[in-house]
Design a protein around this motif. Sequence first.
Motif, PDB file in Angstrom:
ATOM      1  N   PHE A  66      51.114  28.649  83.227  1.00  0.00           N
ATOM      2  CA  PHE A  66      51.012  29.448  82.505  1.00  0.00           C
ATOM      3  C   PHE A  66      49.997  29.271  81.691  1.00  0.00           C
ATOM      4  O   PHE A  66      49.182  31.256  80.998  1.00  0.00           O
ATOM      5  CB  PHE A  66      51.984  30.183  81.137  1.00  0.00           C
ATOM      6  CG  PHE A  66      53.378  30.805  82.209  1.00  0.00           C
ATOM      7  CD1 PHE A  66      53.110  30.833  83.794  1.00  0.00           C
ATOM      8  CD2 PHE A  66      54.657  29.854  81.636  1.00  0.00           C
ATOM      9  CE1 PHE A  66      54.570  30.777  83.626  1.00  0.00           C
ATOM     10  CE2 PHE A  66      56.023  31.123  82.567  1.00  0.00           C
ATOM     11  CZ  PHE A  66      55.135  31.083  83.635  1.00  0.00           C
ATOM     12  N   TRP A  74      44.043  33.786  81.805  1.00  0.00           N
ATOM     13  CA  TRP A  74      44.568  33.831  83.012  1.00  0.00           C
ATOM     14  C   TRP A  74      46.294  34.014  83.314  1.00  0.00           C
ATOM     15  O   TRP A  74      46.545  34.264  84.575  1.00  0.00           O
ATOM     16  CB  TRP A  74      44.739  31.600  82.770  1.00  0.00           C
ATOM     17  CG  TRP A  74      43.400  31.626  83.479  1.00  0.00           C
ATOM     18  CD1 TRP A  74      42.269  31.826  82.192  1.00  0.00           C
ATOM     19  CD2 TRP A  74      43.063  30.081  83.680  1.00  0.00           C
ATOM     20  NE1 TRP A  74      41.090  31.392  82.689  1.00  0.00           N
ATOM     21  CE2 TRP A  74      41.230  29.979  83.528  1.00  0.00           C
ATOM     22  CE3 TRP A  74      42.655  29.809  84.404  1.00  0.00           C
ATOM     23  CZ2 TRP A  74      40.573  29.589  84.299  1.00  0.00           C
ATOM     24  CZ3 TRP A  74      42.205  28.501  85.315  1.00  0.00           C
ATOM     25  CH2 TRP A  74      41.247  28.571  85.036  1.00  0.00           C
ATOM     26  N   GLU A  75      47.162  33.850  82.682  1.00  0.00           N
ATOM     27  CA  GLU A  75      48.746  34.449  83.047  1.00  0.00           C
ATOM     28  C   GLU A  75      49.177  34.120  81.240  1.00  0.00           C
ATOM     29  O   GLU A  75      48.984  35.503  80.578  1.00  0.00           O
ATOM     30  CB  GLU A  75      49.029  32.807  83.635  1.00  0.00           C
ATOM     31  CG  GLU A  75      50.559  33.988  83.938  1.00  0.00           C
ATOM     32  CD  GLU A  75      50.573  34.891  84.665  1.00  0.00           C
ATOM     33  OE1 GLU A  75      50.832  36.062  83.869  1.00  0.00           O
ATOM     34  OE2 GLU A  75      50.507  34.501  86.276  1.00  0.00           O
ATOM     35  N   THR A  79      53.248  37.014  80.193  1.00  0.00           N
ATOM     36  CA  THR A  79      53.545  37.948  81.889  1.00  0.00           C
ATOM     37  C   THR A  79      54.300  36.617  83.078  1.00  0.00           C
ATOM     38  O   THR A  79      54.927  37.818  83.840  1.00  0.00           O
ATOM     39  CB  THR A  79      52.045  38.431  82.146  1.00  0.00           C
ATOM     40  OG1 THR A  79      51.160  37.259  82.234  1.00  0.00           O
ATOM     41  CG2 THR A  79      51.034  39.516  81.612  1.00  0.00           C
ATOM     42  N   GLY A  80      54.119  35.826  82.545  1.00  0.00           N
ATOM     43  CA  GLY A  80      54.660  34.639  83.398  1.00  0.00           C
ATOM     44  C   GLY A  80      55.879  34.650  83.367  1.00  0.00           C
ATOM     45  O   GLY A  80      56.525  35.097  84.477  1.00  0.00           O
ATOM     46  N   HIS A 319      53.353  27.725  89.645  1.00  0.00           N
ATOM     47  CA  HIS A 319      52.055  28.440  89.374  1.00  0.00           C
ATOM     48  C   HIS A 319      51.139  28.869  88.907  1.00  0.00           C
ATOM     49  O   HIS A 319      51.662  28.228  88.032  1.00  0.00           O
ATOM     50  CB  HIS A 319      53.155  29.740  88.565  1.00  0.00           C
ATOM     51  CG  HIS A 319      53.403  30.667  89.107  1.00  0.00           C
ATOM     52  ND1 HIS A 319      52.524  31.859  89.800  1.00  0.00           N
ATOM     53  CD2 HIS A 319      52.079  31.650  87.806  1.00  0.00           C
ATOM     54  CE1 HIS A 319      52.138  32.994  88.999  1.00  0.00           C
ATOM     55  NE2 HIS A 319      52.154  32.670  87.739  1.00  0.00           N
ATOM     56  N   PRO A 321      47.618  30.355  88.628  1.00  0.00           N
ATOM     57  CA  PRO A 321      46.901  31.705  88.493  1.00  0.00           C
ATOM     58  C   PRO A 321      45.745  31.503  88.176  1.00  0.00           C
ATOM     59  O   PRO A 321      45.068  30.318  87.150  1.00  0.00           O
ATOM     60  CB  PRO A 321      47.662  32.577  87.815  1.00  0.00           C
ATOM     61  CG  PRO A 321      48.509  31.490  86.521  1.00  0.00           C
ATOM     62  CD  PRO A 321      48.717  30.089  87.301  1.00  0.00           C
ATOM     63  N   ALA A 340      49.808  31.840  93.438  1.00  0.00           N
ATOM     64  CA  ALA A 340      50.146  32.652  92.472  1.00  0.00           C
ATOM     65  C   ALA A 340      51.689  33.094  93.634  1.00  0.00           C
ATOM     66  O   ALA A 340      51.331  34.147  94.020  1.00  0.00           O
ATOM     67  CB  ALA A 340      49.644  33.569  91.180  1.00  0.00           C
ATOM     68  N   TYR A 411      52.862  39.352  87.253  1.00  0.00           N
ATOM     69  CA  TYR A 411      51.748  38.507  87.188  1.00  0.00           C
ATOM     70  C   TYR A 411      50.634  39.104  85.943  1.00  0.00           C
ATOM     71  O   TYR A 411      50.512  40.575  86.566  1.00  0.00           O
ATOM     72  CB  TYR A 411      50.991  37.777  87.928  1.00  0.00           C
ATOM     73  CG  TYR A 411      52.335  36.308  88.923  1.00  0.00           C
ATOM     74  CD1 TYR A 411      53.159  36.950  88.297  1.00  0.00           C
ATOM     75  CD2 TYR A 411      51.842  36.761  90.384  1.00  0.00           C
ATOM     76  CE1 TYR A 411      53.622  36.318  89.582  1.00  0.00           C
ATOM     77  CE2 TYR A 411      52.796  36.539  91.936  1.00  0.00           C
ATOM     78  CZ  TYR A 411      53.834  35.653  91.003  1.00  0.00           C
ATOM     79  OH  TYR A 411      54.519  35.504  91.456  1.00  0.00           O
ATOM     80  N   ARG A 412      49.615  38.235  84.983  1.00  0.00           N
ATOM     81  CA  ARG A 412      48.902  39.194  84.761  1.00  0.00           C
ATOM     82  C   ARG A 412      47.575  39.607  85.565  1.00  0.00           C
ATOM     83  O   ARG A 412      47.550  40.942  85.731  1.00  0.00           O
ATOM     84  CB  ARG A 412      47.914  38.383  84.031  1.00  0.00           C
ATOM     85  CG  ARG A 412      46.721  38.751  83.541  1.00  0.00           C
ATOM     86  CD  ARG A 412      46.523  38.399  81.665  1.00  0.00           C
ATOM     87  NE  ARG A 412      47.264  37.894  80.602  1.00  0.00           N
ATOM     88  CZ  ARG A 412      47.469  38.367  79.917  1.00  0.00           C
ATOM     89  NH1 ARG A 412      46.827  39.569  80.002  1.00  0.00           N
ATOM     90  NH2 ARG A 412      48.242  37.988  78.977  1.00  0.00           N
ATOM     91  N   HIS A 413      47.498  38.749  86.883  1.00  0.00           N
ATOM     92  CA  HIS A 413      46.970  39.219  87.746  1.00  0.00           C
ATOM     93  C   HIS A 413      47.661  40.273  89.089  1.00  0.00           C
ATOM     94  O   HIS A 413      48.172  38.723  89.507  1.00  0.00           O
ATOM     95  CB  HIS A 413      45.694  38.365  88.133  1.00  0.00           C
ATOM     96  CG  HIS A 413      44.693  38.784  86.993  1.00  0.00           C
ATOM     97  ND1 HIS A 413      43.680  39.112  85.918  1.00  0.00           N
ATOM     98  CD2 HIS A 413      44.703  36.884  86.403  1.00  0.00           C
ATOM     99  CE1 HIS A 413      43.454  38.283  84.748  1.00  0.00           C
ATOM    100  NE2 HIS A 413      44.334  37.202  84.794  1.00  0.00           N
TER     101      HIS A 413
END
Length: 469
Positions: A66, A74-75, A79-80, A319, A321, A340, A411-413
């Motif tokens: 995370f 990045w995360e 959000t993770g 995970h 990301p 991810a 996820y953030r992205h």
Amino acid sequence: MPGQFEVIIQGGRVVLPHGVERVDIGIRGGVIAAIAPGLIPDEHTLIYSGKDRIVFPGVVDAHVHFNEPGLAEWEGFTTGSAALAAGGITTYIDMPLNGVPPTTTRRGWECKQSAAADKSYVDYAFWGGLVPNNETELSFLAEVGAAGFKAFMSEPGGEGEEIFTRTDDKALIRGMTIIAELGGVLALHAESDEMTNALAFARISSGKVGAEDYLASRPPEAETEAVSRAIVYARETGCKLHFVHISTRRSVDLIKEAKRSGLDITVETCPHYLVLTEDDVLKLGAVAKCAPPLRNKEEQELLWEALLSGDIDLIASDHSPCPPDMKDTDNFFHIWGGIAGAQSTLLLMLEEGHVRRNVPLTLIASLLASEPARRFGLDTSKGEIAIGKDADFAIIDMNESYTLTREEIRYRHVISPYINRTFSCKVKATFSRGIQIYDDLHGLIDQRLGKFIPAVKQNTIVQGGDIYA
């Protein structure tokens, strides 16, 4: 008896350690208080109907990145953990690298604790790290409840002054000796740095920088060589090992042989090795890059055989990301390597394992929940649907099809190889310590109630016997 339950999950097919039974679950104080048919509510008891649904133990994802503190872009924990909650995962263990500072020192641990406070939807634990010259920090990390220690036998990547670095053989043996004395577990990324560097250099220097060149630079032999070497060091030091994201049957067999010789070793694989292949790397590109890389279809089927025969101990998402621009280059060697996928772990294993291959639900529950909790010292409260354990559940409708769309990614992205993948089952709700934190109609609750769970013990794996119902 009336009046003793705050919540009853009623009439579901409950995945218990010994089998699947249609029973009620009574919850009091966030803990499972009763498992039996026909539990009696009172006027204050909240009822959740589990009719026609599977009640699965909350998944324990032992391998997520995370990237906090320092790289929340990045995360991040919020959000993770939101993605995990939407996927039926109720506990995670966050890796020590990619954050700034990494979790390899007292300062790094305290920074991570501060960064995570009040940000997580589900409960969490932390890995400590083994890097060159941090041996004096290991006892502190063990004392404050690290689930184990992570080390890399190949370069983990990253830039800057405070990054997680590869542990060479001398530092690895020193660290393993100390971790053995502490009674800890060392998690290893096992790939031969010398082999992968040499093969990558040969490709890059010839101008070959495509996806197929990256795959060729990290062959199965790079993994098996590192696994073999680490097993020798474990035998010498007495250190308990956990091999993360193993991608080949030959590595699983090497670990199996070491277990039979008396070594305390466990092996993890990931959903992407079980559902994606190197053809997906060529088709999907950057979103399917990871290390070790995805393998061919034949290797994938051998992994499934190992899983069904009980030779794989647990499954975790890994995970990993990153921001979109780190996936956007024509040079495949420069793309950030990480998939991810944590939001989809449980559904992938139910779909590809139970629905398509008849893998017993009890075995999937062991791989995803009870064994990671047991191995990393979280099993006093996590991992199983059993009286006295935390009331952590994923409620699954095995007959409702579901397509993962971009809009549902938490996820953030919005980057994942599983976007637009259709499943024949769906996560309907997630409970953490008796509180429904997610349902598929309303989404997540407003509160972030996740708390830190220190590892209280690190057990020795038991070999032999059929432990699966």
